[in-house]
Design a protein around this motif. Structure first.
Motif, PDB file in Angstrom:
ATOM      1  N   ALA A 100       1.313  -1.062  -0.498  1.00  0.00           N
ATOM      2  CA  ALA A 100      -0.265   0.197   0.368  1.00  0.00           C
ATOM      3  C   ALA A 100       0.695   0.798  -0.062  1.00  0.00           C
ATOM      4  CB  ALA A 100      -0.639   0.104   1.482  1.00  0.00           C
ATOM      5  N   ILE A 101       1.650   1.217   0.217  1.00  0.00           N
ATOM      6  CA  ILE A 101       2.806   2.577   0.546  1.00  0.00           C
ATOM      7  C   ILE A 101       3.055   3.684  -0.343  1.00  0.00           C
ATOM      8  CG2 ILE A 101       5.014   2.174   0.607  1.00  0.00           C
ATOM      9  CD1 ILE A 101       3.261   2.829   3.868  1.00  0.00           C
ATOM     10  N   ARG A 102       2.948   3.380  -1.140  1.00  0.00           N
ATOM     11  CA  ARG A 102       2.972   3.962  -2.560  1.00  0.00           C
ATOM     12  C   ARG A 102       2.031   4.540  -3.378  1.00  0.00           C
ATOM     13  NH1 ARG A 102       8.660   2.461  -4.700  1.00  0.00           N
ATOM     14  NH2 ARG A 102       8.776   0.285  -4.074  1.00  0.00           N
ATOM     15  N   ARG A 103       0.984   4.125  -2.664  1.00  0.00           N
ATOM     16  CA  ARG A 103      -0.249   4.985  -3.053  1.00  0.00           C
ATOM     17  C   ARG A 103      -0.309   5.836  -1.670  1.00  0.00           C
ATOM     18  NH1 ARG A 103       1.052   3.474  -6.893  1.00  0.00           N
ATOM     19  NH2 ARG A 103       0.579   1.524  -7.840  1.00  0.00           N
ATOM     20  N   GLN A 104      -0.737   7.143  -1.879  1.00  0.00           N
ATOM     21  CA  GLN A 104      -1.478   8.465  -2.070  1.00  0.00           C
ATOM     22  C   GLN A 104      -2.997   7.994  -1.517  1.00  0.00           C
ATOM     23  OE1 GLN A 104       1.160  10.283  -0.912  1.00  0.00           O
ATOM     24  NE2 GLN A 104       2.415   9.957  -2.671  1.00  0.00           N
ATOM     25  N   GLY A 105      -3.163   9.231  -0.497  1.00  0.00           N
ATOM     26  CA  GLY A 105      -4.320   9.335   0.397  1.00  0.00           C
ATOM     27  C   GLY A 105      -5.307   8.412   0.325  1.00  0.00           C
ATOM     28  N   ILE A 106      -6.491   8.882  -0.895  1.00  0.00           N
ATOM     29  CA  ILE A 106      -7.963   7.737  -0.362  1.00  0.00           C
ATOM     30  C   ILE A 106      -7.473   5.812  -0.932  1.00  0.00           C
ATOM     31  CG2 ILE A 106      -8.717   7.961  -2.324  1.00  0.00           C
ATOM     32  CD1 ILE A 106     -10.670   8.016   0.833  1.00  0.00           C
ATOM     33  N   TYR A 107      -6.860   6.004  -1.785  1.00  0.00           N
ATOM     34  CA  TYR A 107      -5.958   5.015  -2.439  1.00  0.00           C
ATOM     35  C   TYR A 107      -5.438   3.947  -1.067  1.00  0.00           C
ATOM     36  CZ  TYR A 107      -7.663   7.685  -6.936  1.00  0.00           C
ATOM     37  OH  TYR A 107      -8.172   8.248  -7.404  1.00  0.00           O
ATOM     38  N   PHE A 108      -4.381   4.982  -0.425  1.00  0.00           N
ATOM     39  CA  PHE A 108      -3.901   3.956   0.634  1.00  0.00           C
ATOM     40  C   PHE A 108      -4.601   3.160   2.005  1.00  0.00           C
ATOM     41  CE2 PHE A 108      -1.545   4.685   4.932  1.00  0.00           C
ATOM     42  CZ  PHE A 108      -0.927   3.323   4.673  1.00  0.00           C
ATOM     43  N   ALA A 109      -5.975   4.470   1.882  1.00  0.00           N
ATOM     44  CA  ALA A 109      -7.051   4.005   2.855  1.00  0.00           C
ATOM     45  C   ALA A 109      -7.742   3.291   2.701  1.00  0.00           C
ATOM     46  CB  ALA A 109      -8.045   5.030   3.350  1.00  0.00           C
ATOM     47  N   MET A 110      -8.169   2.982   0.657  1.00  0.00           N
ATOM     48  CA  MET A 110      -9.197   1.614   0.417  1.00  0.00           C
ATOM     49  C   MET A 110      -7.863   0.238   0.606  1.00  0.00           C
ATOM     50  SD  MET A 110     -12.575   2.837  -0.281  1.00  0.00           S
ATOM     51  CE  MET A 110     -11.686   3.483   1.058  1.00  0.00           C
ATOM     52  N   ILE A 111      -6.591   0.889   0.117  1.00  0.00           N
ATOM     53  CA  ILE A 111      -6.411  -0.703   0.111  1.00  0.00           C
ATOM     54  C   ILE A 111      -5.530  -1.698   1.087  1.00  0.00           C
ATOM     55  CG2 ILE A 111      -3.546  -1.812  -0.144  1.00  0.00           C
ATOM     56  CD1 ILE A 111      -3.688  -0.038  -3.456  1.00  0.00           C
ATOM     57  N   THR A 112      -5.476  -0.629   2.430  1.00  0.00           N
ATOM     58  CA  THR A 112      -5.209  -1.209   4.224  1.00  0.00           C
ATOM     59  C   THR A 112      -6.941  -1.890   4.397  1.00  0.00           C
ATOM     60  OG1 THR A 112      -5.699   0.640   4.801  1.00  0.00           O
ATOM     61  CG2 THR A 112      -3.549   0.495   4.632  1.00  0.00           C
ATOM     62  N   LEU A 113      -7.777  -1.086   3.368  1.00  0.00           N
ATOM     63  CA  LEU A 113      -9.124  -1.760   3.964  1.00  0.00           C
ATOM     64  C   LEU A 113      -9.127  -3.260   3.610  1.00  0.00           C
ATOM     65  CD1 LEU A 113     -12.119  -1.623   5.472  1.00  0.00           C
ATOM     66  CD2 LEU A 113     -12.804  -0.085   2.910  1.00  0.00           C
ATOM     67  N   ALA A 114      -9.053  -2.956   2.225  1.00  0.00           N
ATOM     68  CA  ALA A 114      -9.234  -4.088   0.879  1.00  0.00           C
ATOM     69  C   ALA A 114      -8.169  -5.390   1.886  1.00  0.00           C
ATOM     70  CB  ALA A 114      -9.072  -3.725  -0.261  1.00  0.00           C
ATOM     71  N   LEU A 115      -7.195  -5.194   2.307  1.00  0.00           N
ATOM     72  CA  LEU A 115      -6.287  -5.739   2.902  1.00  0.00           C
ATOM     73  C   LEU A 115      -6.438  -6.687   3.568  1.00  0.00           C
ATOM     74  CD1 LEU A 115      -2.982  -3.880   1.489  1.00  0.00           C
ATOM     75  CD2 LEU A 115      -4.075  -7.255   0.666  1.00  0.00           C
ATOM     76  N   ALA A 116      -7.374  -5.661   5.111  1.00  0.00           N
ATOM     77  CA  ALA A 116      -8.133  -6.350   6.067  1.00  0.00           C
ATOM     78  C   ALA A 116      -9.525  -7.006   6.419  1.00  0.00           C
ATOM     79  CB  ALA A 116      -7.913  -4.419   7.190  1.00  0.00           C
ATOM     80  N   GLN A 117     -10.429  -6.717   4.935  1.00  0.00           N
ATOM     81  CA  GLN A 117     -11.571  -7.409   4.365  1.00  0.00           C
ATOM     82  C   GLN A 117     -11.012  -8.873   4.119  1.00  0.00           C
ATOM     83  OE1 GLN A 117     -13.563  -6.151   6.582  1.00  0.00           O
ATOM     84  NE2 GLN A 117     -14.895  -6.041   5.053  1.00  0.00           N
ATOM     85  N   MET A 118     -10.053  -9.046   3.647  1.00  0.00           N
ATOM     86  CA  MET A 118      -9.630 -10.353   3.723  1.00  0.00           C
ATOM     87  C   MET A 118      -8.804 -11.039   4.444  1.00  0.00           C
ATOM     88  SD  MET A 118      -6.991  -9.253   0.307  1.00  0.00           S
ATOM     89  CE  MET A 118      -6.252 -11.085  -0.210  1.00  0.00           C
TER      90      MET A 118
END
Lengths: 307, 250
Positions: A100-118
């Motif tokens: 996730a770290i290369r993404r900024q702002g809302i994209y970073f939040a969304m990737i962390t959320l998606a991984l957490a859902q997994m």
């Protein structure tokens, strides 16, 4: 002078922690301390690095499950169980962070959320977590093979010690050369890059540290309640920790601590209202954001320094 | 390795989805000079700047710095090689103190930047250098001020001190006087002149009197390519430049 004030604050914090269980119900305090550590770990990212993670429940919850599992099924001592939970947090943090770290702002939040859902669905599916029932009856055991943690007051002081270690560790990180770079990244990332800092590496280390501390908080919580459940890995938990940090004050050392206790208090004392709790909490949150934009602690310290 | 030129670009091209912002720019910056990049709005100056500092990747072409091809390096890497940029809008760390702004730049060379277990007092050894740098830009008395409270011109001065802290060989200044009042322009001009004594400066600038005043060499860009190059006298008497640039400006 600021140094003295810092030291005074720490002494007051430790003193309050030591006498608190004689005045307030210790189990409530332990819950507050676990969430406070979780919120402080989260604040290291949001407040001092400027990264909004929306997947921190994954570290908190999976650490709770794993430490509960190894303590209950494999009979490891509680300190080792908590250590294993922390290591899981660190490891998961490294995986999440790398993606996730290369993404900024809302994209970073969304990737962390998606991984957490997994992670959530994994916890829902595998047998060891006990599915909807969760992992119950985790024995507290004996700390270092000697101290019996089934006694509530002993357990409290153990949790206080874990919290203080985590808290002072975060304080050290924030006020370290590394922390200076983190703040620079939060303030102006392109500028930090132009000074020669590989900001992705700094952000990744901050993310991993934050995830590890969240794991520490989750594992400790599992031992306190002798329970790890789906609530701990659910996305609502990720939201709650955002709330705690915001209400208390993002980017302040004591803010998340205050925020965690405010939220936990509300959950406890308002539980009589049943499902209305979420609505009341929502209103409090809106009021906080409108009235104290820097959070409770942020506004208070603003008032103090303005004099 | 050509020691005469510190920076060269060869056929630099940058295309954005069907729009060519930079169309084959060959630029040579002489070591130790002050080189200005001018041109009407939309000529591609800032894009060239972002390409040189790796904040953008070129579509084609090469960038050579100190004889090394840096076309595909990362921005932090070229910064560590001594090619350091400033930004059009003042690039400071607003909620750090003035002192910490400079110190965070200085600390990179100390090698302690990944030390999350140490107290920041381990950086106290840098304080003398910090103050010396603040002296250079007349900011010593502001050391403990939170940067956001500085007036604009002072912020630009702080930015310059921060840039100098990483000891650049080639300084890229993106419109160093944009948004400044008259007095501040004078101060910054002097600062740039002083700073350029030991290094090379490449700047994008709109203020032509400043360019005339400071630069040894000027490159004029138009529509993404080089229209003319030379000293101020040569440039200002070039009819093409008069038409494209001065004509526009008038």
């Amino acid at each position: 002078m600021t140094f003295d004030r810092t030291r005074l604050g720490f002494i007051a914090l430790v003193a309050a922690g030591l006498v608190a269980p004689y005045l307030i119900y210790p189990v409530f305090l332990m819950k507050g301390l676990c969430f406070a550590l979780f919120a402080c770990a989260f604040n290291l990212l949001l407040g001092y690095t400027g990264l909004l993670s929306f997947g921190h429940a994954a570290f908190f919850g999976s650490a709770a499950y794993l430490s509960g599992h190894v303590i209950k099924e494999l009979g490891v001592p509680p300190e080792v169980g908590i250590l294993i939970g922390t290591l899981l947090g660190l490891g998961l943090g490294l995986i999440f962070g790398s993606l996730a770290i290369r993404r900024q702002g809302i994209y970073f939040a969304m990737i962390t959320l998606a991984l957490a859902q997994m992670v959530f669905f994994l916890c829902l599916q595998i047998k060891e977590t006990g599915g909807e029932d969760g992992l119950q009856g985790i024995p507290r055991g004996r700390l270092f093979g000697a101290i019996d943690l089934s006694d509530t007051l002993t357990m409290y002081y153990f949790v206080l010690a874990v919290f203080l270690i985590g808290f002072f560790f975060i304080y050290r990180v924030v006020h370290s050369p590394f922390g200076q770079v983190l703040k620079a990244i939060r303030e102006n990332e392109p500028r930090a890059i132009s000074l020669g800092y590989d900001t992705d590496r700094f952000k990744l280390i901050a993310f991993v540290l934050s995830a590890g501390l969240s794991g520490l908080a989750g594992a400790t919580k599992a031992l306190v309640f002798q329970l790890a459940s789906l609530t701990d890995v659910h996305w609502q938990m990720s939201g709650e920790v955002v709330l705690m940090a915001l209400v208390g004050g993002v980017g302040t050392i004591y803010g998340p601590l205050a925020g965690a206790f405010i939220i936990v208090t509300m959950q406890n004392y308002l539980s009589g209202f049943g499902s209305w709790v979420t609505i009341i909490m929502g209103c409090v949150f809106v009021a906080c954001v409108l009235l104290f934009r820097k959070g409770v602690v942020g506004e208070l310290s603003g008032l103090l320094t303005r004099r | 390795m050509n020691m005469e030129y510190i920076l060269e670009t060869r056929g630099l091209v940058k295309e954005f989805k069907g729009f060519t912002a930079v169309a084959g720019v060959d630029l040579k910056v002489r070591r130790g000079s002050i080189h200005a990049l001018i041109g009407p709005n939309g000529a591609g100056k800032t894009t060239v700047f972002n390409l040189l500092t790796k904040f953008l990747e070129p579509t084609r072409g090469a960038i050579v710095y100190r004889g090394q091809d840096i076309t595909w390096r990362r921005p932090a890497q070229v910064a560590r090689m001594g090619l350091v940029r400033s930004f059009q809008i003042s690039a400071v760390f607003p909620h750090l103190s003035v002192r910490d702004n400079v110190r965070v730049a200085l600390q990179r060379a100390s090698g302690k930047s990944f030390h999350f277990w140490r107290s920041e007092r381990s950086l106290d050894g840098l304080n003398d250098r910090v103050m010396a740098l603040l002296d250079e830009v007349d900011l010593r008395s502001f050391a403990d001020v939170v940067t956001v409270e500085l007036p604009y011109g002072r912020k630009r001065a702080l930015e310059l001190a921060t840039t100098l802290a990483v000891d650049p060989e080639l300084l890229l200044l993106d419109e160093p006087t944009s948004g400044m009042g008259h007095e501040d322009v004078g101060r910054v001009t002097e600062l740039i002149r002083r700073v350029a004594q030991q290094r090379t400066v490449l700047m994008v600038e709109h203020n032509l009197s400043l360019v005339a005043n400071l630069s040894d060499r000027i490159t004029v860009l138009q529509h993404g390519s080089v229209l003319a190059e030379g000293s101020y006298a040569e440039i200002s008497s070039n009819p093409q430049v008069m038409e494209a640039y001065m004509g526009n400006a008038a």
